[in-house]
Scaffold this motif. Sequence first.
Motif: not given
Ligand SMILES: [Zn+2]
Length: 395
Positions: A75, A100, A102, A135-136, A165, A337
């Motif tokens: 992501d 996060c 990504h 993704e968020e 991840h 997720e």
């Molecule tokens: Zn994430």
Amino acid sequence: MDIKNRIAKLKDEVIELRRDFHRHPELGFQEFRTAGKVEDYLKGLGIPVKRLANTGVVGLLEGESDGPILLMRADMDALPIQKENDIPYRSVNKGVMHACGHDAHTAMLLVAAKILLEYRSRIRGKIKLLFQPNEETVVEPKGAEVMVREGVLEDPRVDAAMALHIWTPLASGQIGTAAGPVTATLNVFKILVKGKGGHTGFPEQTVDPIIIASSIVQAVQTVQTREISLLKPTIIMFGKIAGGTKSNIVPSQVTLEGSMRYLYGGGEGSEENPEGRLKRIVEGICAAHRARCEFDVHMENRAVINDPQMTELARHTAEEVLGQKGEVLSYFSTAGEDFSEFTERVPGVLCFLGAGNREKETDYPHHNPRFNIDESILPVGVEMHVRSALNYFST
Ligand SMILES: [Zn+2]
Ligand SMILES: [Zn+2]
């Protein structure tokens, strides 16, 4: 040259890519610069690419012989957070931050693609390299949902999916995964308690929604402590409570907003049915206190359910990658997720790549303004991608 040495030679490149994405974070469905860089990198390798979901990119890496199609997902989106730590590659976009990991996901998958091309003879099938927006879910709908709707799992049809991840709650040198649920189903709910407003000097003339709302906050906690097994983690949290205008007025209504996460069950057909239990308690309390209520629940993400065979492949690969120095853990999380959009449709596995290191101050939680990662694990992630794919095609 063996895979580890080859990746070691590209360590600076993966760090540089990650820092570049980190410096230029973009929110969901606005990943124009990031997607452009991803596209250029893949095209530079000779991998054909196409755009899906506007800012999503899919590259197709063809092996030397025919076989199954493996989807590998990274992501690309960042979060609406103002960064607080002072690093040379800090975000140039005010109020936006890669909090996060990504940025690292995108960098690791790009470098993995470069190495996998060098091992094309061992790829008996094709790899779809998926770079996903949003993704968020800063805006609806979820990036994965749009990519699926626009056909990312078709033409050629995907047989299996993998994702990594970055995870600061785990230490650098650890990789965690498990068969079954590894992230939580996330429901967002809103409750409107409708009472009867009036004077605080004459409570008997009112139906006080404030005392009813406080009963609801307390009582629904019994869903996870008294109704559902503690071995099946469930979390009910309130993030917002609003009502009233002044200290001597009983308001006519109060709104409560919260989230509910769980790893098992979901929906009326399930044994746990957390939504149904929450609704029953809320409506029961309102009725007991003569109030009316409106209850609305909306599912944002379903749990990522790891396929047992794919998990076995990932665990075995993680042991190979980490060797004696690392640790492969049985691990799951209550995070949400949208990789679940893929694992619901094809067998898949999500692994958590430890990146927490107290000395490097990379042990802050995800989504924290001081979040950062231990970059020494980037080559580990690249190797995890490369070996997982090669192991997939050799089984
Ligand atoms: Zn994430
Ligand atoms: Zn996140």
